[in-house]
Design an enzyme around this catalytic site. Structure first.
Site, PDB file in Angstrom:
ATOM      1  N   ASP A 138      26.585  58.688  32.311  1.00  0.00           N
ATOM      2  CA  ASP A 138      27.424  58.130  31.252  1.00  0.00           C
ATOM      3  C   ASP A 138      28.388  59.215  30.805  1.00  0.00           C
ATOM      4  O   ASP A 138      28.108  60.417  30.944  1.00  0.00           O
ATOM      5  CB  ASP A 138      26.564  57.664  30.077  1.00  0.00           C
ATOM      6  CG  ASP A 138      27.399  56.977  28.992  1.00  0.00           C
ATOM      7  OD1 ASP A 138      28.163  56.057  29.326  1.00  0.00           O
ATOM      8  OD2 ASP A 138      27.297  57.380  27.820  1.00  0.00           O
TER       9      ASP A 138
ATOM     10  N   GLU B 248      31.198  60.313  27.485  1.00  0.00           N
ATOM     11  CA  GLU B 248      31.859  60.071  26.209  1.00  0.00           C
ATOM     12  C   GLU B 248      33.268  60.624  26.336  1.00  0.00           C
ATOM     13  O   GLU B 248      33.495  61.633  27.021  1.00  0.00           O
ATOM     14  CB  GLU B 248      31.108  60.748  25.060  1.00  0.00           C
ATOM     15  CG  GLU B 248      29.666  60.304  24.890  1.00  0.00           C
ATOM     16  CD  GLU B 248      29.507  58.833  24.536  1.00  0.00           C
ATOM     17  OE1 GLU B 248      30.506  58.213  24.085  1.00  0.00           O
ATOM     18  OE2 GLU B 248      28.402  58.297  24.714  1.00  0.00           O
TER      19      GLU B 248
ATOM     20  N   GLU C 175      38.184  57.613  14.516  1.00  0.00           N
ATOM     21  CA  GLU C 175      37.344  56.456  14.852  1.00  0.00           C
ATOM     22  C   GLU C 175      36.433  56.742  16.039  1.00  0.00           C
ATOM     23  O   GLU C 175      35.342  56.174  16.149  1.00  0.00           O
ATOM     24  CB  GLU C 175      38.203  55.223  15.128  1.00  0.00           C
ATOM     25  CG  GLU C 175      39.248  55.376  16.216  1.00  0.00           C
ATOM     26  CD  GLU C 175      40.590  55.854  15.694  1.00  0.00           C
ATOM     27  OE1 GLU C 175      41.608  55.557  16.359  1.00  0.00           O
ATOM     28  OE2 GLU C 175      40.626  56.509  14.627  1.00  0.00           O
TER      29      GLU C 175
ATOM     30  N   HIS D  73      26.224  57.572  19.780  1.00  0.00           N
ATOM     31  CA  HIS D  73      26.333  57.447  21.225  1.00  0.00           C
ATOM     32  C   HIS D  73      26.333  58.843  21.824  1.00  0.00           C
ATOM     33  O   HIS D  73      27.151  59.686  21.472  1.00  0.00           O
ATOM     34  CB  HIS D  73      27.630  56.720  21.613  1.00  0.00           C
ATOM     35  CG  HIS D  73      27.548  55.244  21.449  1.00  0.00           C
ATOM     36  ND1 HIS D  73      27.171  54.402  22.476  1.00  0.00           N
ATOM     37  CD2 HIS D  73      27.775  54.461  20.385  1.00  0.00           C
ATOM     38  CE1 HIS D  73      27.183  53.157  22.038  1.00  0.00           C
ATOM     39  NE2 HIS D  73      27.541  53.164  20.767  1.00  0.00           N
TER      40      HIS D  73
ATOM     41  N   ASP E 105      22.211  57.869  26.487  1.00  0.00           N
ATOM     42  CA  ASP E 105      22.579  56.577  27.057  1.00  0.00           C
ATOM     43  C   ASP E 105      22.232  56.505  28.537  1.00  0.00           C
ATOM     44  O   ASP E 105      21.883  55.433  29.045  1.00  0.00           O
ATOM     45  CB  ASP E 105      24.072  56.315  26.852  1.00  0.00           C
ATOM     46  CG  ASP E 105      24.393  55.863  25.433  1.00  0.00           C
ATOM     47  OD1 ASP E 105      23.446  55.752  24.623  1.00  0.00           O
ATOM     48  OD2 ASP E 105      25.570  55.633  25.128  1.00  0.00           O
TER      49      ASP E 105
END
Length: 230
Positions: free
Chosen positions: A7, A9, A52, A150, A155
């Site tokens: 995964d 980010e 955000e 997250h 993840d």
């Protein structure tokens, strides 16, 4: 079969418009079971991170400023994955970022046919149902307790559990060698040992009580003692 569950980010959604990777997490699985080998890096994206995005990942420019740039960990990542199949949720997204970063540092992109998408697998198996990682964890009763923000490695481990379930769970290896005649053989694939053995759950008081019980029914002549089970 060796596969890498991974995964990423990122700073945003658009690899071709300047967004960059901020974290990568990889988990090695063999025959669908994690082996304990993993690779995780926080990455300096060399750009700003929108507020955000920070609310989702917890990553800020300040915390990543002293982390390695992707070009500094690219070869370690390539060495770790080797020629394994790469499994990701919404794999096209992660593939676009991985290949963008590899091209930035002058390395060849990874072929698209090496990626496997668990979101596609989930939609095929459960048409019309939510196919997010969170939704699949809830469907398969996989705990989200370790997930405050997250995180790529967290993840990846959650996805490894989901991937196992999408492939039939721990009984996926139940098969019959010969469907055409008698004497079918049930085959369970061998599972690698746990990276760390589970701790004993028997207390010293329970051990002593068991020894006392064995003495009442024959002591060293009992089957447990003869077979070396105690």
């Amino acid at each position: 079969m060796r596969e890498i569950i991974f995964d990423t980010e990122t700073t945003g959604f658009h690899a071709l418009e300047g967004d960059r990777i901020t974290e990568i997490g990889c988990v090695e699985v063999v025959d669908l079971i994690p082996t304990g080998r993993e690779l995780q890096h926080l990455v300096n994206p060399e750009r700003d991170i929108p507020k955000e995005v920070t609310q989702i990942t917890g990553h800020t420019v300040e915390m990543l400023r002293d982390k390695p740039k992707f070009r500094e960990i690219a070869q370690e990542f390539l060495d770790f994955i080797g020629d394994a199949t790469l499994v990701a949720h919404n794999a096209r997204f992660d593939m676009s970022f991985i290949n963008m970063e590899l091209e930035r540092c002058g390395k060849a992109p990874i072929a698209g046919n090496r990626f496997k998408d668990t979101a596609v697998m989930a939609r095929e198996r459960f048409p019309g149902s939510p196919a997010s990682l969170d939704a699949l964890c809830k469907r398969f009763d996989i705990s989200l307790g370790s997930r405050i923000k997250h995180g790529a490695l967290i993840d990846a481990y959650l996805l490894a559990e989901v991937y196992l379930e999408l492939n039939g769970g721990r009984e996926q290896g139940l098969s019959f060698d010969d469907h055409s005649g008698p004497g079918h053989t049930v085959v369970f694939p061998a599972r690698p040992p746990r990276p760390e053995p589970l701790p004993a759950r028997v207390s010293e008081e329970e051990r002593a009580a068991h020894e006392a019980f064995l003495e009442t029914i024959g002591g060293d002549r009992t089957l447990w003692k003869t077979l070396g089970l105690v």
